[in-house]
Design an enzyme around this catalytic site. Sequence first.
Site, PDB file in Angstrom:
ATOM      1  N   HIS A  14      16.656  -7.831  35.637  1.00  0.00           N
ATOM      2  CA  HIS A  14      17.773  -7.334  34.825  1.00  0.00           C
ATOM      3  C   HIS A  14      18.870  -8.358  35.006  1.00  0.00           C
ATOM      4  CE1 HIS A  14      16.688  -2.741  35.183  1.00  0.00           C
ATOM      5  NE2 HIS A  14      15.800  -3.435  34.511  1.00  0.00           N
ATOM      6  N   HIS A  42      13.847  -1.152  41.693  1.00  0.00           N
ATOM      7  CA  HIS A  42      15.198  -1.492  41.237  1.00  0.00           C
ATOM      8  C   HIS A  42      16.182  -1.313  42.392  1.00  0.00           C
ATOM      9  CE1 HIS A  42      19.015  -1.109  39.099  1.00  0.00           C
ATOM     10  NE2 HIS A  42      18.432  -1.684  38.070  1.00  0.00           N
ATOM     11  N   CYS A  71      17.794  -7.137  39.883  1.00  0.00           N
ATOM     12  CA  CYS A  71      18.940  -6.751  39.041  1.00  0.00           C
ATOM     13  C   CYS A  71      20.181  -7.445  39.602  1.00  0.00           C
ATOM     14  CB  CYS A  71      19.115  -5.240  39.009  1.00  0.00           C
ATOM     15  SG  CYS A  71      20.559  -4.762  38.045  1.00  0.00           S
ATOM     16  N   ASP A 107      21.419  -6.730  30.087  1.00  0.00           N
ATOM     17  CA  ASP A 107      21.696  -5.377  30.561  1.00  0.00           C
ATOM     18  C   ASP A 107      23.178  -5.082  30.400  1.00  0.00           C
ATOM     19  OD1 ASP A 107      21.063  -2.999  31.707  1.00  0.00           O
ATOM     20  OD2 ASP A 107      20.695  -3.777  33.722  1.00  0.00           O
ATOM     21  N   HIS A 108      23.495  -3.814  30.184  1.00  0.00           N
ATOM     22  CA  HIS A 108      24.887  -3.342  30.158  1.00  0.00           C
ATOM     23  C   HIS A 108      25.827  -4.287  29.405  1.00  0.00           C
ATOM     24  CE1 HIS A 108      24.061  -0.906  34.073  1.00  0.00           C
ATOM     25  NE2 HIS A 108      23.207  -0.645  33.114  1.00  0.00           N
ATOM     26  N   TYR A 128      24.412   0.280  26.472  1.00  0.00           N
ATOM     27  CA  TYR A 128      23.182  -0.060  25.761  1.00  0.00           C
ATOM     28  C   TYR A 128      23.374  -0.140  24.252  1.00  0.00           C
ATOM     29  CZ  TYR A 128      20.663   0.160  30.123  1.00  0.00           C
ATOM     30  OH  TYR A 128      20.207  -0.098  31.393  1.00  0.00           O
TER      31      TYR A 128
HETATM   32  C1  DNO Z   1      20.783   1.392  34.458  1.00  0.00           C
HETATM   33  C2  DNO Z   1      19.452   1.145  34.915  1.00  0.00           C
HETATM   34  C3  DNO Z   1      18.871   2.218  35.819  1.00  0.00           C
HETATM   35  C4  DNO Z   1      17.460   1.840  36.162  1.00  0.00           C
HETATM   36  C5  DNO Z   1      16.770   2.705  37.142  1.00  0.00           C
HETATM   37  C6  DNO Z   1      15.489   2.042  37.541  1.00  0.00           C
HETATM   38  O1  DNO Z   1      21.228   0.829  33.527  1.00  0.00           O
HETATM   39  O2  DNO Z   1      19.334  -0.113  35.450  1.00  0.00           O
HETATM   40  O3  DNO Z   1      18.828   3.443  35.130  1.00  0.00           O
HETATM   41  O4  DNO Z   1      16.707   1.904  34.998  1.00  0.00           O
HETATM   42  O5  DNO Z   1      17.554   2.907  38.236  1.00  0.00           O
HETATM   43  O6  DNO Z   1      14.605   2.969  38.055  1.00  0.00           O
END
Ligand code: DNO
Length: 399
Positions: free
Chosen positions: A304, A239, A277, A354-355, A371
């Site tokens: 992501h 990531h 991501c 995500d988010h 989340y």
């Molecule tokens: C946040 C996430 C991070 C991610 C870690 C991956 O929303 O994208 O917590 O899970 O950094 O190891």
Amino acid sequence: MRQAWRWFGPDDMVSLDDIRQSGASEIVTALHHVPNGVAWTYEAVRERQALIEESAPGRTQLRWAIVESIPVPDDVKRHGARAKASIGAWIASMEAVAKAGIRTICYNFMPVVDWTRTHLEWELSNGATALRFSHMHFAAFDMFILERPGADADYSERERAEAKAIHDAMTPAEVDRIIMTIASALPGSTTDPLSIPAFRERLKLYAGIDAAKLRQHLIEFLQVVTPVADKLGVKLTLHPDDPPRPLFGLPRIASSAADYQALFDSVPAPSNGICLCTGSLGVSPDNDLPAMARQFADRIHFAHLRATKREADGRSFFEADHLDGDVDMIAVLEALLEEDRRRPETEKIPFRPDHGHRMLDDLDKGGNPGYSAIGRLKGLAELRGAIRVLERIEAARAN
Ligand code: DNO
């Protein structure tokens, strides 16, 4: 592309039926209750898997497809005394999940702090709330709450004055809140929650570790874990740094195309992959996400998909609607779909929204910032719609 959803386990306010209703059928989760550095057992993995996969008759079948994350403890990142033992435990966890048939693992290599924000409920003009990183609030924390030695040098005179004014105006409750937000580990974080004194001690342990050293430690980690991953048929997805730049004077080494290229050149093992991501990488205007999606196409084993929007100072950002941030999401999807078409059915790219924003009924509910269900549902629906149209256009072109 495969639609996935992050679930934090039985305590998550978002239920497995909520996830079914979002349209996702692959689950992204981890054994969040196991302390960092402790090996996961096969039994514990199976127990969680049964919870996800053994559903009532007639319900949509869910599958635990991705582990996010097996945490890489700090001692591995800085080569501390327990580095070897921690890598051994990491491999044991990987073996446990592989034995259960889970073949994708996400991890990161950010020192001391995982993803970082200053505001978890920043009100948008429509009344929903978003996650936000304010460069000036971060600077106020760094210089005047953490009181990091040498922090001043990282900020201009104007920034120092502005950050001081922000700190002076903070109530004790606001100070507590920003400590919670930055130091206490956000949902899914792989780093340990820290008090301010513990934070200072942790930073000291990194004295002398620059980007070159940190990268070397990551390469050495990968040299040990990738042969096992290759044998098990597991894909590892690194990531990116969030945000993609050094924080607290600590190096970060998964922030750009050059960073990832250096890693793939050093460790070409097939299991060495990226979690694309778009939200994290998109914070830097230097990252051309559609180009990165093409450059690393066959190394992308997880995505992501979210969008951040930079603010006027160029350093602050907030989480925008999934299609409306700085990243050209449609162009990223085009690149990912092009790669997806090359892949066999079993290796299609999994992605998760995500988010999301906290919105509608979720505003009164609490739960994990970024989340909540409805905001991510909106994000996933927008992405799914865009994907459907792009696929239709491609099919027409091919005919
Ligand atoms: C946040 C996430 C991070 C991610 C870690 C991956 O929303 O994208 O917590 O899970 O950094 O190891």
